[in-house]
Design a protein around this motif. Structure first.
Motif, PDB file in Angstrom:
ATOM      1  N   PRO A 279       0.797  -1.240   0.000  1.00 52.35           N
ATOM      2  CA  PRO A 279       0.000   0.000   0.000  1.00 52.35           C
ATOM      3  C   PRO A 279       0.820   1.276   0.000  1.00 52.35           C
ATOM      4  CG  PRO A 279      -0.147  -1.125   2.119  1.00 52.35           C
ATOM      5  CD  PRO A 279       0.541  -2.058   1.193  1.00 52.35           C
ATOM      6  N   SER A 280       2.096   1.205   0.348  1.00 54.86           N
ATOM      7  CA  SER A 280       2.921   2.413   0.374  1.00 54.86           C
ATOM      8  C   SER A 280       4.356   2.024   0.046  1.00 54.86           C
ATOM      9  CB  SER A 280       2.841   3.095   1.752  1.00 54.86           C
ATOM     10  OG  SER A 280       3.319   2.230   2.759  1.00 54.86           O
ATOM     11  N   ALA A 281       5.229   3.018   0.039  1.00 59.22           N
ATOM     12  CA  ALA A 281       6.635   2.778  -0.274  1.00 59.22           C
ATOM     13  C   ALA A 281       7.278   1.910   0.803  1.00 59.22           C
ATOM     14  CB  ALA A 281       7.374   4.100  -0.398  1.00 59.22           C
ATOM     15  N   ILE A 282       8.279   1.130   0.398  1.00 57.92           N
ATOM     16  CA  ILE A 282       9.022   0.284   1.325  1.00 57.92           C
ATOM     17  C   ILE A 282      10.165   1.101   1.917  1.00 57.92           C
ATOM     18  CG2 ILE A 282      10.225  -1.904   1.608  1.00 57.92           C
ATOM     19  CD1 ILE A 282       7.345  -2.209   0.713  1.00 57.92           C
ATOM     20  N   THR A 283      10.294   1.074   3.251  1.00 60.48           N
ATOM     21  CA  THR A 283      11.334   1.869   3.899  1.00 60.48           C
ATOM     22  C   THR A 283      12.581   1.053   4.244  1.00 60.48           C
ATOM     23  OG1 THR A 283      10.235   1.478   6.021  1.00 60.48           O
ATOM     24  CG2 THR A 283       9.693   3.513   4.844  1.00 60.48           C
ATOM     25  N   GLU A 298       6.936  -0.489   6.186  1.00 63.75           N
ATOM     26  CA  GLU A 298       6.333   0.559   5.366  1.00 63.75           C
ATOM     27  C   GLU A 298       5.860   1.705   6.244  1.00 63.75           C
ATOM     28  OE1 GLU A 298       3.183  -1.154   3.110  1.00 63.75           O
ATOM     29  OE2 GLU A 298       4.218  -3.063   2.901  1.00 63.75           O
ATOM     30  N   PRO A 299       5.722   2.908   5.678  1.00 73.98           N
ATOM     31  CA  PRO A 299       5.135   4.019   6.439  1.00 73.98           C
ATOM     32  C   PRO A 299       3.661   3.808   6.767  1.00 73.98           C
ATOM     33  CG  PRO A 299       6.372   4.813   4.531  1.00 73.98           C
ATOM     34  CD  PRO A 299       6.253   3.337   4.377  1.00 73.98           C
ATOM     35  N   SER A 300       3.024   2.837   6.122  1.00 72.20           N
ATOM     36  CA  SER A 300       1.621   2.557   6.403  1.00 72.20           C
ATOM     37  C   SER A 300       1.452   1.666   7.632  1.00 72.20           C
ATOM     38  CB  SER A 300       0.972   1.883   5.193  1.00 72.20           C
ATOM     39  OG  SER A 300       1.631   0.677   4.871  1.00 72.20           O
ATOM     40  N   SER A 301       2.435   1.662   8.527  1.00 70.13           N
ATOM     41  CA  SER A 301       2.376   0.927   9.796  1.00 70.13           C
ATOM     42  C   SER A 301       2.304  -0.576   9.576  1.00 70.13           C
ATOM     43  CB  SER A 301       1.174   1.390  10.636  1.00 70.13           C
ATOM     44  OG  SER A 301       1.166   2.783  10.778  1.00 70.13           O
ATOM     45  N   LEU A 302       2.914  -1.068   8.529  1.00 69.97           N
ATOM     46  CA  LEU A 302       2.815  -2.485   8.179  1.00 69.97           C
ATOM     47  C   LEU A 302       4.201  -3.117   8.165  1.00 69.97           C
ATOM     48  CD1 LEU A 302       0.367  -4.265   7.482  1.00 69.97           C
ATOM     49  CD2 LEU A 302       1.013  -4.043   5.095  1.00 69.97           C
ATOM     50  N   LEU A 303       4.310  -4.256   8.867  1.00 70.55           N
ATOM     51  CA  LEU A 303       5.515  -5.064   8.878  1.00 70.55           C
ATOM     52  C   LEU A 303       5.164  -6.393   8.224  1.00 70.55           C
ATOM     53  CD1 LEU A 303       8.408  -4.645  10.144  1.00 70.55           C
ATOM     54  CD2 LEU A 303       7.634  -6.124  11.989  1.00 70.55           C
ATOM     55  N   PRO A 325      -0.648   0.410  14.572  1.00 72.57           N
ATOM     56  CA  PRO A 325      -1.329   1.674  14.252  1.00 72.57           C
ATOM     57  C   PRO A 325      -0.499   2.887  14.650  1.00 72.57           C
ATOM     58  CG  PRO A 325      -2.823   0.139  15.352  1.00 72.57           C
ATOM     59  CD  PRO A 325      -1.451  -0.432  15.466  1.00 72.57           C
ATOM     60  N   SER A 326      -0.582   3.910  13.822  1.00 74.83           N
ATOM     61  CA  SER A 326       0.046   5.221  14.082  1.00 74.83           C
ATOM     62  C   SER A 326       1.558   5.131  14.192  1.00 74.83           C
ATOM     63  CB  SER A 326      -0.538   5.843  15.365  1.00 74.83           C
ATOM     64  OG  SER A 326      -1.938   5.940  15.285  1.00 74.83           O
ATOM     65  N   HIS A 327       2.162   4.190  13.486  1.00 69.20           N
ATOM     66  CA  HIS A 327       3.619   4.063  13.464  1.00 69.20           C
ATOM     67  C   HIS A 327       4.083   4.032  12.004  1.00 69.20           C
ATOM     68  CE1 HIS A 327       3.060   2.965  17.632  1.00 69.20           C
ATOM     69  NE2 HIS A 327       4.360   2.896  17.821  1.00 69.20           N
ATOM     70  N   ASN A 328       4.713   5.127  11.571  1.00 70.59           N
ATOM     71  CA  ASN A 328       5.298   5.157  10.232  1.00 70.59           C
ATOM     72  C   ASN A 328       6.679   4.497  10.301  1.00 70.59           C
ATOM     73  OD1 ASN A 328       3.044   6.590   9.381  1.00 70.59           O
ATOM     74  ND2 ASN A 328       4.006   8.565   9.796  1.00 70.59           N
ATOM     75  N   LEU A 329       6.700   3.185  10.098  1.00 65.42           N
ATOM     76  CA  LEU A 329       7.915   2.402  10.306  1.00 65.42           C
ATOM     77  C   LEU A 329       9.016   2.854   9.357  1.00 65.42           C
ATOM     78  CD1 LEU A 329       6.332  -1.140  10.714  1.00 65.42           C
ATOM     79  CD2 LEU A 329       7.044   0.451  12.497  1.00 65.42           C
ATOM     80  N   THR A 330      10.213   3.021   9.899  1.00 63.85           N
ATOM     81  CA  THR A 330      11.352   3.472   9.106  1.00 63.85           C
ATOM     82  C   THR A 330      12.449   2.420   9.026  1.00 63.85           C
ATOM     83  OG1 THR A 330      12.276   4.517  11.078  1.00 63.85           O
ATOM     84  CG2 THR A 330      10.934   5.904   9.624  1.00 63.85           C
ATOM     85  N   THR A 331      12.652   1.645  10.102  1.00 65.40           N
ATOM     86  CA  THR A 331      13.735   0.665  10.142  1.00 65.40           C
ATOM     87  C   THR A 331      13.224  -0.640  10.721  1.00 65.40           C
ATOM     88  OG1 THR A 331      15.295   2.462  10.552  1.00 65.40           O
ATOM     89  CG2 THR A 331      16.093   0.229  10.909  1.00 65.40           C
ATOM     90  N   ASN A 589      10.909  -0.007  -4.171  1.00 62.39           N
ATOM     91  CA  ASN A 589      10.736   1.334  -4.715  1.00 62.39           C
ATOM     92  C   ASN A 589       9.536   2.034  -4.083  1.00 62.39           C
ATOM     93  OD1 ASN A 589       8.454   0.226  -6.017  1.00 62.39           O
ATOM     94  ND2 ASN A 589       9.616  -0.197  -7.875  1.00 62.39           N
ATOM     95  N   GLU A 590       9.292   3.257  -4.518  1.00 60.26           N
ATOM     96  CA  GLU A 590       8.216   4.076  -3.955  1.00 60.26           C
ATOM     97  C   GLU A 590       6.828   3.528  -4.285  1.00 60.26           C
ATOM     98  OE1 GLU A 590       8.703   8.080  -5.189  1.00 60.26           O
ATOM     99  OE2 GLU A 590      10.159   8.567  -3.623  1.00 60.26           O
ATOM    100  N   GLN A 591       6.706   2.720  -5.315  1.00 62.47           N
ATOM    101  CA  GLN A 591       5.412   2.152  -5.677  1.00 62.47           C
ATOM    102  C   GLN A 591       5.002   0.984  -4.789  1.00 62.47           C
ATOM    103  OE1 GLN A 591       5.915   1.120  -9.795  1.00 62.47           O
ATOM    104  NE2 GLN A 591       5.650   3.243 -10.507  1.00 62.47           N
ATOM    105  N   GLY A 592       5.843   0.619  -3.834  1.00 55.09           N
ATOM    106  CA  GLY A 592       5.528  -0.488  -2.952  1.00 55.09           C
ATOM    107  C   GLY A 592       5.836  -1.846  -3.535  1.00 55.09           C
TER     108      GLY A 592
END
Length: 601
Positions: A279-283, A298-303, A325-331, A589-592
């Motif tokens: 659903p969002s870019a992979i971080t 992902e920034p969509s709070s998904l691991l 929820p409410s966690h824009n995962l970065t690492t 990439n940014e397209q997920g």
């Protein structure tokens, strides 16, 4: 006078001729008189017997009245006798009831007996088998037994075959296989299966009570996790991989058995993408050290956890996902032992997912260093998994690195970098006894963990805003700091410097060393530098331009010319990972989308 007399005479005569009206009494008298005179028919014997049976007669009424009085009088006398003096039988009965347990005096009405259960009907199928349906169809088409359907001739029906030789089936068998295929694609939902939903709800309650732990008194990890994450957090990796055990037990080849790569030309082939479009870019991306698993955040709070199987029936499927929820995962990264997952967002805390027990722990603060660590979104683990380096958020007068014990999450040491802009990046030594920290001004700090001090400082040549750094390879004889040979440093200008630490004498690191190779193929800020585990190549890329990725061979430090090409679907790169055996490259990439390539020797 004569005329008037004539008219009066006529009126009197008319009045004499008109009859007088008959009254009700006269009618009743006439009827009674008529009956007395025998004008009505008398009732015969049959009519009288029928009338007696239907309406009764006086004798029957009197006998019934006497019987009713006699019964009431007898029951009243019996009740009076019982109230005054209980009989011996009644006394014995009461004594018998005193000895009976209370549970035996009552029974539970469990509903209708099985004798009233709906009738089941058996339907014959091909091969003599009979299928019993609780609610059998009210009507069965007899033509189903006569028609035959070819499964091999129709491409859309080939999936209904049991084996390659299976072709012709009768109509009933065709209906049965269609039903099985539908149930395979669309399983029965929980709301339609009350027994399964009750088991799931009770299991969730038990997991909610004992599944999530927290190290904070004010915040709870259970509050931060959604229901889905609670379910998955209590599912150990061994249980998670039970259904895919034959797939995940594929042994990974070691890097020692890998052949040497040729410079300038690389044999690389694209495989199936990992999972579907996210659903969002992979971080971030991370491979498991022993299982063919890929971790993404992902920034969509998904691991997400993926099974790497490019040649399987369902290539590279998704194993499970964890929603926070409410966690824009970065690492997010696997520990070097593969037993835990560390993941974080732009928060004052991070989480640890223990894959062996399924518990998710929340590390909320570093006592005594909270002011310098306002966010824990960037960190790196040591190669042995014992230490964790957190990049601090304080930029006043430089930057800091807080080192934690990865098992207890207790603060151990701190590394400070002087200069403006704070810390750019860090890299652990190969022996996990120290780390290399780069400031954004280009200053490098070598910190020894056993000695708890900075052992050397040096400057990156021509540094214009250092962005990333990576260590790799083994120096001959294990000489040099940490036993690493190669140092790769990226900058804001797109320049990548490659240093060979084997040329540096032990304990005598030059303050301004000369790079072995300067790579200028990237024209935008370098965002990623990923070293292969066998140090035969490394990847450099930039997220600020489409398809900005290059592979560099080591030790020749030459860029591969045949890949990537103009048709390679990279996009804007957001994460890179290489498998522990250095045979696969994953690019997000940014397209997920997560692309996967196989690197062949």
């Amino acid at each position: 006078m004569s005329s008037s007399r004539n008219s009066e005479g006529k009126k009197k005569a008319a009045s004499r001729q008109q009859p007088t009206p008959t009254t009700q009494d006269e009618l009743s008298d006439q009827r009674s008189g008529g009956s007395e005179n025998g004008n009505t028919m008398e009732k015969d014997q049959t009519e009288l017997e029928l009338e007696k049976l239907v309406f009764g007669d006086d004798d029957g009424f009197r006998e019934g009245l006497k019987l009713y009085r006699h019964e009431n009088a007898g029951s009243a006398e019996h009740e009076v006798e019982e109230d005054i003096v209980p009989t011996e039988a009644a006394a014995d009965k009461e004594k018998d009831l005193d000895a009976v347990d209370d549970a035996d005096l009552f029974f539970i009405d469990s509903g209708p007996s099985m004798s009233h259960a709906p009738e089941t009907r058996s339907i014959p199928t091909e091969g003599g088998e009979r299928l019993d349906y609780k609610d059998a169809p009210a009507w069965i088409d007899s033509d189903d037994e006569r028609i035959t359907v070819s499964l091999a001739s129709n491409p859309r029906l080939r999936k209904l075959r049991i084996n390659e030789a299976d072709d012709l089936v009768i109509g009933e068998e065709y209906n049965k296989r269609l039903r099985q295929q539908f149930e395979r694609l669309y399983p029965v939902p929980e709301w339609a299966n009350p027994s399964a939903s009750k088991k799931t709800s009770s299991r969730r309650k038990r997991k909610k009570l004992s599944g999530v732990t927290s190290d904070s008194d004010t915040d709870s990890s259970a509050d931060d996790m959604s229901v889905d994450s609670e379910d998955l957090s209590t599912q150990p990796l061994a249980r998670l991989l039970q259904s895919t055990a034959p797939l995940t037990q594929t042994p990974l080849t070691t890097t020692s058995n890998r052949k040497k790569l040729r410079p300038e030309v690389i044999d690389i082939h694209r495989t199936k993408d990992v999972g579907g479009a996210q659903p969002s870019a992979i971080t971030s991306l991370s491979f498991h050290p022993s299982h063919p698993l890929l971790l993404s955040s992902e920034p969509s709070s998904l691991l997400s956890l993926f099974h790497i199987s490019p040649t399987g029936p369902s290539p590279n499927p998704t194993l499970t996902t964890l929603h926070i929820p409410s966690h824009n995962l970065t690492t997010s990264v696997f520990s070097p032992t593969g037993s835990r997952i560390f993941f974080s967002a732009r928060r004052r805390y991070f989480h640890i997912w223990d894959l062996e027990s399924g518990h998710i722990s929340k590390i909320s603060r570093i006592y005594g260093h909270a002011a310098e660590q306002r966010t824990m979104e960037r960190f790196k683990l040591s190669p042995d998994g014992k230490w964790m380096g957190l990049i601090g958020s304080s930029r006043k007068g430089g930057g800091v690195i807080n080192i934690l014990d990865a098992s207890t999450c207790q603060w151990v040491a701190q590394v400070r970098v002087e200069g403006r802009g704070g810390v750019a990046d860090l890299a652990w030594w190969g022996n996990s006894e120290g780390l290399l920290v780069f400031g954004k001004g280009g200053e490098a700090v070598e910190y020894s963990l056993p000695e708890r001090r900075v052992v050397s400082r040096w400057m990156d040549e021509g540094a214009v805003g250092t962005t990333v750094v990576a260590l790799g390879g083994k120096a001959k004889g294990g000489e040099g700091l940490g036993g690493d040979r190669w140092v790769v440093v990226g900058s804001q200008s797109g320049i990548v410097n490659v240093y060979d630490r084997q040329e540096w004498k032990a304990g005598n690191v030059p303050t301004q060393p000369k790079p072995t190779k300067v790579l200028s193929q990237l024209t935008t800020p370098v965002s990623f530098v990923e070293m292969a585990p066998d140090a035969q190549m490394f990847v450099m890329a930039s997220r600020w331009k489409r398809d900005a990725l290059r592979l560099v061979h080591l030790p020749s430090c030459t860029v591969y010319k045949n890949w990537p090409t103009a048709n390679t679907p990279l996009g804007r790169i957001t994460a890179i990972a290489i498998t522990p055996n250095a045979e696969m490259l994953a690019v997000a990439n940014e397209q997920g989308k997560i692309r996967l390539w196989e690197i062949r020797s």
